[in-house]
Design an enzyme around this catalytic site. Structure first.
Site, PDB file in Angstrom:
ATOM      1  N   CYS A   1       2.817 -71.174  22.678  1.00  0.00           N
ATOM      2  CA  CYS A   1       3.828 -72.219  22.723  1.00  0.00           C
ATOM      3  C   CYS A   1       4.452 -72.309  24.125  1.00  0.00           C
ATOM      4  CB  CYS A   1       4.907 -71.931  21.689  1.00  0.00           C
ATOM      5  SG  CYS A   1       5.968 -73.329  21.319  1.00  0.00           S
TER       6      CYS A   1
ATOM      7  N   GLY B   1     -17.165 -54.317   8.143  1.00  0.00           N
ATOM      8  CA  GLY B   1     -16.469 -54.575   6.887  1.00  0.00           C
ATOM      9  C   GLY B   1     -16.309 -53.362   6.002  1.00  0.00           C
TER      10      GLY B   1
ATOM     11  N   CYS C   1       5.513 -73.062  16.771  1.00  0.00           N
ATOM     12  CA  CYS C   1       4.342 -72.196  16.831  1.00  0.00           C
ATOM     13  C   CYS C   1       4.755 -70.761  16.525  1.00  0.00           C
ATOM     14  CB  CYS C   1       3.727 -72.209  18.228  1.00  0.00           C
ATOM     15  SG  CYS C   1       3.027 -73.777  18.719  1.00  0.00           S
TER      16      CYS C   1
ATOM     17  N   CYS D   1       6.529 -77.453  21.425  1.00  0.00           N
ATOM     18  CA  CYS D   1       5.480 -77.826  22.372  1.00  0.00           C
ATOM     19  C   CYS D   1       4.638 -78.991  21.878  1.00  0.00           C
ATOM     20  CB  CYS D   1       4.588 -76.629  22.687  1.00  0.00           C
ATOM     21  SG  CYS D   1       3.447 -76.202  21.354  1.00  0.00           S
TER      22      CYS D   1
ATOM     23  N   CYS E   1       4.341 -78.828  16.350  1.00  0.00           N
ATOM     24  CA  CYS E   1       5.332 -77.846  16.801  1.00  0.00           C
ATOM     25  C   CYS E   1       6.537 -78.569  17.401  1.00  0.00           C
ATOM     26  CB  CYS E   1       4.707 -76.914  17.831  1.00  0.00           C
ATOM     27  SG  CYS E   1       5.920 -75.802  18.610  1.00  0.00           S
TER      28      CYS E   1
END
Lengths: 283, 227, 256
Positions: free
Chosen positions: A269, A29, A263, A241, A238
């Site tokens: 997808c 970080g 997607c 899909c 979606c």
């Protein structure tokens, strides 16, 4: 091969970048400064991510590039071709086959596994920037863990919108220590940052910063007790899909206001469609 | 309660050729609880100066001024502030307040400083303002806009809000009409009756003889005057 | 009684020039001290040395901390000193925009110190911020407005609310009423007096305005050329100044 050194950058530069990456992995970080090089592309197109990819690629790697989840957008195609030509590495669009994935603004839907590296393109690495413009001061705030200001940003969100309206680049705290900007991924992806099996590397070219999350790092999205973090997405399946668990792009499909949701992760997808999943808008 | 021994005061005017002016020399007297003593003397004799020295407002160059045991000549500011808050009241000739503050709060402030709850302090303030004939419609206004006599009465109400064991009164009855003068005198009588030691300056001779037990002629201690 | 703040021999030089020299005093809980002097007399340098914004060349600033008793804040670690700056200390700047975040709502400005010390409940933070706006006489309906939409006096009051919300014990103020018109000054002075009394605050106020210290300060330091030339009870210093410079300062004030 071309007349370029492997993966475009010279070996000294790659070593310098690898040192920054190792330091970043050692201090999850923490933003490590590095001497960002001029790349043959404009700032904002992923110069930081490209330099990190160049530093970690080996001839045996399989490389994948996504831009907002898609393998077939201009930026993704350009960077993929760039490393095909300068490093001669194999490329793929399949998430599970890739060993190094460079991404802009998304984390793939399919869980990553050990041995993979996810490289993020970062426009603005400093999460405190918008409230405290002085770099000297934000560095001090990081070193002293003075992160009250980060919550001021979320407070402002709630006071203005009634909820935390920050929907991307949602700040996180890493291993209870550093507050980090996860790059402009949608906050839907935030939960995937934590406890991930793959290595995550973040490169900001213009700002000359690299930071990192080693595998299985604790990453917590900041929030308030009475306004907890929520990983939100459009409330639709979606159209192509039928997936209900993936992050969706909204597409306008005609001049009459018609729209569909698909997607954003094109590989996910397509893989689903190939195994017979079908959404309501599929042809 | 109030004890002065061998008290002297000089002013040094650095910006006027460093002139040194001796204003008070060698004052000694004491005031017992329940006693009211008047300072007398011609104008310029140093009555107000002496009173300000006792309050700690003017610095004293020599001697001791003990109030309730504390020698204010040698005390830290915070001890003097505490003394002024708890023990020593002072009604000056001029009202000095923060502009904009309502009269009721001005009068209640000495009690608020002692930690008295706001409503209790305001009750006491209301009672005093009523007694001193300040119309209720003025209580919510700042006294800075009042007439001289009204300001003086607000000043007195403020000075008597807390029951100080020692009090300094600088011309408390000046510019008051007969009725209000009587009210002030009765406030002084009440203070004496509960055991306050009081030093006052009264040009009003009738008032002075009415409330004061003794007179001290300050002129005796004024070097320039004695000559 | 232990002083809340004990300043000993503070000296700050700017090269050959003296910022302030050998300043010492004790400040006790609940006391308000004024520092007066002309421009360049070193009063702001002294204030910034005490508040940790400048590092003095010599001297100690000993603060009676809640947990460990008296500690020299100059030699304590920076994180500890900054923590003091967010909890027990407050600093009110002359210009509100130096002490506020102008791009953040009034509520966010007040709430920042709460969040900085770990408060994580939005509702509580907002309630406290609203309460404090009320205490400094800013209407609760302005809680989501940015300070850029506020008048100068309101900005200054907002800055005070932002500073006092965590219940500090010592407030440093640098010309808190400077730049405000007189009617607004009066309102602010009244407000500060009430807060000092009700919260039992100690305060150090730097100003060149003698009327301000007469109304707010218990004690006074008079500074000239970086040194304290006179110290004492406020009314005593103003009414019976002893030092040549204090006499000049007091006699230079225009009478209204």
């Amino acid at each position: 091969m071309t007349e370029y050194n492997f993966a475009y950058l010279d070996e000294q530069t790659k070593r310098m970048i690898r040192r920054a990456i190792l330091k970043g992995l050692a201090i999850p970080g923490y933003q490590v400064p590095f001497a960002s090089r001029e790349m043959p592309m404009p700032y904002g197109w992923g110069t930081g991510g490209v330099q990190v990819s160049a530093a970690v690629l080996t001839p045996k790697d399989t490389f994948k590039v996504i831009d907002q989840g898609a393998d077939d957008t201009t930026n993704a195609v350009s960077i993929r071709t760039f490393f095909q030509r300068t490093a001669g590495v194999a490329t793929t669009t399949a998430t599970s086959d890739a060993t190094v994935i460079q991404t802009r603004h998304r984390i793939p839907e399919e869980p990553l596994h050990e041995g993979q590296i996810l490289v993020y393109q970062v426009p603005i690495p400093e999460p405190l920037r918008f409230l405290e413009p002085r770099e000297s001061e934000t560095r001090k705030m990081h070193s002293l863990e003075e992160y009250g200001l980060m919550h001021v940003k979320l407070y402002e969100d709630i006071s203005r919108h009634g909820h935390i309206a920050t929907s991307y680049a949602y700040p996180v705290k890493v291993e209870g220590r550093y507050v980090m900007d996860p790059s402009p991924i949608p906050k839907f992806d935030n939960p995937k940052l934590g406890d991930m099996a793959a290595i995550q590397l973040f490169g900001a070219g213009r700002e000359q910063r690299i930071y990192a999350l080693p595998p299985y790092t604790q990453v917590v999205s900041l929030d308030f007790e009475d306004h907890p973090f929520e990983a939100s997405k459009a409330d639709h399946p979606c159209g192509m899909c039928g997936a209900t668990d993936s992050y969706l792009d909204e597409l306008i499909i005609d001049d009459l206001g018609g729209r569909m949701f698909v997607c954003s992760d094109s590989d996910y997808c397509e893989a689903r469609q190939a195994t017979g999943h079908k959404g309501k808008d599929a042809a | 309660m109030i004890d002065l021994s061998n008290v002297s005061k000089t002013f040094t005017l650095h910006n006027q050729g460093s002139a040194v002016i001796e204003v008070i020399s060698n004052v000694s007297f004491a005031v017992a609880p329940g006693e009211c003593v008047a300072l007398t003397g011609a104008s310029g004799a140093g009555k107000s100066t002496l009173m300000r020295m006792i309050y700690g407002n003017y610095l004293t160059q020599a001697g001791e001024i003990r109030i309730g045991g504390l020698d204010i000549v040698r005390s830290e500011p915070r001890d003097i502030i505490k003394l002024r808050r708890d023990v020593l009241g002072y009604v000056s000739q001029f009202l000095r307040v923060v502009p904009r503050v309502p009269t009721l709060d001005v009068v209640a402030e000495p009690l608020r400083a002692l930690g008295v709850p706001a409503d209790e302090a305001q009750d006491r303030a209301s009672a005093l303002l009523t007694q001193l004939n300040i119309p209720e419609r003025l209580w919510s206004l700042s006294p800075t806009t009042f007439s001289g006599g009204e300001q003086q009465r607000v000043n007195i109400a403020r000075g008597f809000a807390h029951t100080y064991p020692a009090m300094l009164l600088d011309e408390p009855t000046a510019s008051l009409d007969a009725a209000n003068r009587e009210v002030v005198l009765s406030l002084i009588e009440d203070a004496k009756a509960r055991g306050a030691a009081i030093i006052g300056i009264f040009h009003d001779e009738a008032a002075r003889t009415h409330v004061c037990d003794r007179e001290i002629d300050v002129g005796r201690f004024t070097p320039g005057m004695a000559a | 009684m232990t002083p809340l703040l004990s300043v000993q021999g503070i000296t700050k030089r700017y090269g050959a020039h003296i910022g302030c020299a050998d300043v010492s005093f004790d400040l006790y809980p609940g006391e308000v001290m004024g520092i007066v002097g002309e421009s360049g007399s070193g009063k702001s340098t002294l204030l910034n040395c005490m508040a940790g914004h400048l590092t003095p060349d010599a001297g100690q600033v000993v603060f009676d901390t809640r947990t460990d008793g008296p500690r020299d804040t100059i030699t304590m670690s920076e994180p500890e000193r900054r923590m003091l700056g967010r909890t027990d200390w407050a600093f009110v700047h002359q210009h509100a925009r130096d002490g506020l975040r102008m791009g953040v709502s009034a509520g966010g400005n007040v709430g920042e110190r709460l969040m900085a010390v770990g408060e994580r409940n939005y509702g509580d933070i907002r309630d406290k911020a609203t309460d404090w706006l009320g205490r400094v006489e800013i209407d609760a309906s302005r809680v989501d407005d940015r300070p850029t939409t506020f008048s100068g006096g309101m900005q200054q009051r907002l800055q005070i609310a932002r500073n006092l919300v965590t219940g500090p014990r010592l407030v440093f103020m640098d010309e808190p009423t400077g730049g405000l018109d007189v009617s607004v000054q009066a309102r602010l002075l009244d407000l500060l007096r009430g807060l000092v009394r009700d919260m039992g605050l100690s305060a150090i106020i730097v100003t060149h305005d003698l009327a301000v210290v007469r109304l707010l300060a218990d004690r006074l330091l008079v500074m000239k050329s970086g040194r304290v030339v006179e110290a004492g009870l406020t009314d005593q210093v103003l009414d019976d100044p002893q030092h040549a410079y204090s006499q000049l300062l007091v006699s230079s004030v225009l009478q209204v």
